[in-house]
Design a protein around this motif. Structure first.
Motif, PDB file in Angstrom:
ATOM      1  N   VAL A   4      -1.156  -3.376   4.909  1.00  0.00           N
ATOM      2  CA  VAL A   4      -0.484  -3.218   3.573  1.00  0.00           C
ATOM      3  C   VAL A   4       0.757  -2.288   4.305  1.00  0.00           C
ATOM      4  O   VAL A   4       0.601  -1.456   4.963  1.00  0.00           O
ATOM      5  CB  VAL A   4      -1.213  -1.932   2.821  1.00  0.00           C
ATOM      6  CG1 VAL A   4      -0.733  -1.820   1.649  1.00  0.00           C
ATOM      7  CG2 VAL A   4      -2.634  -2.844   2.495  1.00  0.00           C
ATOM      8  N   VAL A   5       1.880  -2.445   3.504  1.00  0.00           N
ATOM      9  CA  VAL A   5       3.003  -1.986   3.613  1.00  0.00           C
ATOM     10  C   VAL A   5       3.615  -1.448   2.293  1.00  0.00           C
ATOM     11  O   VAL A   5       3.452  -1.865   1.438  1.00  0.00           O
ATOM     12  CB  VAL A   5       4.036  -3.152   4.050  1.00  0.00           C
ATOM     13  CG1 VAL A   5       5.467  -2.263   4.040  1.00  0.00           C
ATOM     14  CG2 VAL A   5       4.147  -3.606   5.426  1.00  0.00           C
ATOM     15  N   ILE A   6       3.669  -0.010   2.559  1.00  0.00           N
ATOM     16  CA  ILE A   6       4.035   0.975   1.363  1.00  0.00           C
ATOM     17  C   ILE A   6       5.708   1.144   1.703  1.00  0.00           C
ATOM     18  O   ILE A   6       5.846   1.864   2.296  1.00  0.00           O
ATOM     19  CB  ILE A   6       3.128   2.010   1.300  1.00  0.00           C
ATOM     20  CG1 ILE A   6       1.687   1.873   1.392  1.00  0.00           C
ATOM     21  CG2 ILE A   6       3.401   3.126   0.117  1.00  0.00           C
ATOM     22  CD1 ILE A   6       0.731   2.830   1.581  1.00  0.00           C
ATOM     23  N   ILE A   7       6.163   0.869   0.596  1.00  0.00           N
ATOM     24  CA  ILE A   7       7.724   1.191   0.576  1.00  0.00           C
ATOM     25  C   ILE A   7       8.062   1.937  -0.453  1.00  0.00           C
ATOM     26  O   ILE A   7       7.635   1.832  -1.818  1.00  0.00           O
ATOM     27  CB  ILE A   7       8.501  -0.276   0.492  1.00  0.00           C
ATOM     28  CG1 ILE A   7       8.220  -0.997   1.406  1.00  0.00           C
ATOM     29  CG2 ILE A   7       9.939  -0.078   0.085  1.00  0.00           C
ATOM     30  CD1 ILE A   7       8.624  -2.589   1.400  1.00  0.00           C
ATOM     31  N   GLY A   8       8.697   2.984  -0.186  1.00  0.00           N
ATOM     32  CA  GLY A   8       9.207   3.934  -1.296  1.00  0.00           C
ATOM     33  C   GLY A   8      10.277   5.043  -0.669  1.00  0.00           C
ATOM     34  O   GLY A   8      10.173   5.176   0.406  1.00  0.00           O
ATOM     35  N   HIS A   9      11.130   5.595  -1.683  1.00  0.00           N
ATOM     36  CA  HIS A   9      12.173   6.688  -1.328  1.00  0.00           C
ATOM     37  C   HIS A   9      11.381   7.883  -0.699  1.00  0.00           C
ATOM     38  O   HIS A   9      12.166   8.766  -0.355  1.00  0.00           O
ATOM     39  CB  HIS A   9      13.012   6.840  -2.454  1.00  0.00           C
ATOM     40  CG  HIS A   9      13.741   5.827  -2.719  1.00  0.00           C
ATOM     41  ND1 HIS A   9      14.848   5.191  -1.551  1.00  0.00           N
ATOM     42  CD2 HIS A   9      13.855   4.818  -3.672  1.00  0.00           C
ATOM     43  CE1 HIS A   9      15.234   4.154  -2.191  1.00  0.00           C
ATOM     44  NE2 HIS A   9      14.950   3.946  -3.535  1.00  0.00           N
ATOM     45  N   TYR A  10      10.205   8.361  -1.409  1.00  0.00           N
ATOM     46  CA  TYR A  10       9.493   9.383  -1.137  1.00  0.00           C
ATOM     47  C   TYR A  10       8.395   9.414  -0.130  1.00  0.00           C
ATOM     48  O   TYR A  10       7.342   8.946  -0.437  1.00  0.00           O
ATOM     49  CB  TYR A  10       8.997  10.123  -2.298  1.00  0.00           C
ATOM     50  CG  TYR A  10       9.962  10.410  -3.473  1.00  0.00           C
ATOM     51  CD1 TYR A  10      11.132  11.183  -3.264  1.00  0.00           C
ATOM     52  CD2 TYR A  10      10.139   9.546  -4.522  1.00  0.00           C
ATOM     53  CE1 TYR A  10      12.027  11.304  -4.336  1.00  0.00           C
ATOM     54  CE2 TYR A  10      10.993   9.621  -5.519  1.00  0.00           C
ATOM     55  CZ  TYR A  10      12.069  10.597  -5.427  1.00  0.00           C
ATOM     56  OH  TYR A  10      13.189  10.538  -6.347  1.00  0.00           O
ATOM     57  N   PRO A  11       8.730  10.062   1.110  1.00  0.00           N
ATOM     58  CA  PRO A  11       7.724   9.775   2.166  1.00  0.00           C
ATOM     59  C   PRO A  11       6.381  10.435   2.062  1.00  0.00           C
ATOM     60  O   PRO A  11       5.197  10.006   2.254  1.00  0.00           O
ATOM     61  CB  PRO A  11       8.317  10.763   3.430  1.00  0.00           C
ATOM     62  CG  PRO A  11       9.799  10.890   3.014  1.00  0.00           C
ATOM     63  CD  PRO A  11       9.845  10.632   1.485  1.00  0.00           C
ATOM     64  N   THR A  12       6.153  11.484   1.244  1.00  0.00           N
ATOM     65  CA  THR A  12       4.937  11.944   0.735  1.00  0.00           C
ATOM     66  C   THR A  12       4.073  11.275  -0.059  1.00  0.00           C
ATOM     67  O   THR A  12       3.016  11.106  -0.041  1.00  0.00           O
ATOM     68  CB  THR A  12       5.106  13.403   0.002  1.00  0.00           C
ATOM     69  OG1 THR A  12       6.106  14.320   0.682  1.00  0.00           O
ATOM     70  CG2 THR A  12       3.810  14.036  -0.315  1.00  0.00           C
ATOM     71  N   THR A  13       4.796  10.289  -1.155  1.00  0.00           N
ATOM     72  CA  THR A  13       4.175   9.207  -1.804  1.00  0.00           C
ATOM     73  C   THR A  13       3.461   8.157  -0.821  1.00  0.00           C
ATOM     74  O   THR A  13       2.693   7.780  -0.982  1.00  0.00           O
ATOM     75  CB  THR A  13       5.064   8.890  -2.994  1.00  0.00           C
ATOM     76  OG1 THR A  13       5.575   9.893  -3.849  1.00  0.00           O
ATOM     77  CG2 THR A  13       4.246   7.686  -3.672  1.00  0.00           C
ATOM     78  N   CYS A  14       4.474   7.754  -0.172  1.00  0.00           N
ATOM     79  CA  CYS A  14       4.185   6.643   0.781  1.00  0.00           C
ATOM     80  C   CYS A  14       2.823   7.031   1.788  1.00  0.00           C
ATOM     81  O   CYS A  14       2.028   6.544   1.844  1.00  0.00           O
ATOM     82  CB  CYS A  14       5.163   6.191   1.477  1.00  0.00           C
ATOM     83  SG  CYS A  14       6.340   5.347   0.592  1.00  0.00           S
ATOM     84  N   MET A  15       3.116   8.136   2.368  1.00  0.00           N
ATOM     85  CA  MET A  15       2.206   8.850   3.458  1.00  0.00           C
ATOM     86  C   MET A  15       0.727   9.058   2.641  1.00  0.00           C
ATOM     87  O   MET A  15      -0.423   8.765   3.083  1.00  0.00           O
ATOM     88  CB  MET A  15       2.469   9.923   3.946  1.00  0.00           C
ATOM     89  CG  MET A  15       3.478   9.565   5.259  1.00  0.00           C
ATOM     90  SD  MET A  15       3.006   8.319   6.230  1.00  0.00           S
ATOM     91  CE  MET A  15       1.742   9.172   6.963  1.00  0.00           C
ATOM     92  N   GLY A  16       0.911   9.537   1.309  1.00  0.00           N
ATOM     93  CA  GLY A  16      -0.296   9.864   0.501  1.00  0.00           C
ATOM     94  C   GLY A  16      -1.218   8.628   0.158  1.00  0.00           C
ATOM     95  O   GLY A  16      -2.217   8.742   0.163  1.00  0.00           O
ATOM     96  N   LEU A  17      -0.276   7.511  -0.133  1.00  0.00           N
ATOM     97  CA  LEU A  17      -1.025   6.377  -0.538  1.00  0.00           C
ATOM     98  C   LEU A  17      -1.650   5.574   0.731  1.00  0.00           C
ATOM     99  O   LEU A  17      -2.684   5.299   0.566  1.00  0.00           O
ATOM    100  CB  LEU A  17      -0.046   5.249  -1.106  1.00  0.00           C
ATOM    101  CG  LEU A  17       0.231   5.344  -2.721  1.00  0.00           C
ATOM    102  CD1 LEU A  17       1.683   4.697  -3.006  1.00  0.00           C
ATOM    103  CD2 LEU A  17      -0.762   5.066  -3.530  1.00  0.00           C
ATOM    104  N   SER A  18      -0.890   5.859   1.836  1.00  0.00           N
ATOM    105  CA  SER A  18      -1.751   5.454   3.041  1.00  0.00           C
ATOM    106  C   SER A  18      -2.763   6.067   3.423  1.00  0.00           C
ATOM    107  O   SER A  18      -3.740   5.290   3.927  1.00  0.00           O
ATOM    108  CB  SER A  18      -0.483   5.502   4.278  1.00  0.00           C
ATOM    109  OG  SER A  18      -0.857   5.079   5.396  1.00  0.00           O
ATOM    110  N   ILE A  19      -2.954   7.238   3.317  1.00  0.00           N
ATOM    111  CA  ILE A  19      -3.951   8.107   3.735  1.00  0.00           C
ATOM    112  C   ILE A  19      -5.176   7.518   2.675  1.00  0.00           C
ATOM    113  O   ILE A  19      -6.348   7.631   3.125  1.00  0.00           O
ATOM    114  CB  ILE A  19      -3.654   9.647   3.637  1.00  0.00           C
ATOM    115  CG1 ILE A  19      -2.706  10.148   4.886  1.00  0.00           C
ATOM    116  CG2 ILE A  19      -5.109  10.467   3.712  1.00  0.00           C
ATOM    117  CD1 ILE A  19      -2.350  11.221   4.698  1.00  0.00           C
ATOM    118  N   VAL A  20      -4.755   7.487   1.522  1.00  0.00           N
ATOM    119  CA  VAL A  20      -6.106   7.246   0.389  1.00  0.00           C
ATOM    120  C   VAL A  20      -6.589   5.939   0.892  1.00  0.00           C
ATOM    121  O   VAL A  20      -7.730   5.712   0.656  1.00  0.00           O
ATOM    122  CB  VAL A  20      -5.333   7.275  -0.876  1.00  0.00           C
ATOM    123  CG1 VAL A  20      -6.042   6.721  -2.035  1.00  0.00           C
ATOM    124  CG2 VAL A  20      -5.001   8.993  -1.302  1.00  0.00           C
TER     125      VAL A  20
END
Length: 129
Positions: A4-20
């Motif tokens: 899964v690749v998570i692309i977004g301008h906000y690192p916190t959002t991307c890292m949060g989705l990755s961790i979840v």
């Protein structure tokens, strides 16, 4: 292994989705990037099963062009839009863009998990206990 690749301008959002996702699913590998072009430049050998594209208001006008580019580069990859702005009116256009799923930021986590499973056409990915 599902990639899964998570692309977004906000690192916190991307890292949060990755961790979840890593906490929920057993066989999943995630990558994050701040743009599609940054992802393809830095991780050119990665072929994602799913791309989760975090979308904000400033991207709405160019969204269809970006999605077309993604579909050309990764034609077998499932695309899920993650709307950071909770814009209910925008989700009406998402199916017309050829995406496989869409979520609003305010959606519950179970909806994220279901969206991923449905976009892959599987009943469920193996879960962590």
């Amino acid at each position: 292994m599902t990639t899964v690749v998570i692309i977004g301008h906000y690192p916190t959002t991307c890292m949060g989705l990755s961790i979840v996702l890593k906490n929920r699913f057993k066989k999943i590998k995630t990558y994050t990037a701040n743009s599609f072009h940054a992802f393809t430049a830095k991780m050119s050998k990665v072929i994602p099963d799913i791309i989760i594209l975090s979308v904000n208001v400033s991207q709405y006008k160019d969204l269809n062009l970006l999605i077309e580019e993604m579909k050309q580069k990764f034609e077998d990859t499932r695309l899920i839009l993650y709307d950071e702005n909770n814009e209910i009116s925008q989700k009406v256009i998402y199916p017309g863009l050829g995406v496989h799923g869409y979520l609003l930021q305010k959606n519950e986590l179970n909806e994220l998990y279901n969206c991923i499973n449905m976009s892959l056409g599987t009943e469920h990915l193996p879960r962590n206990k």
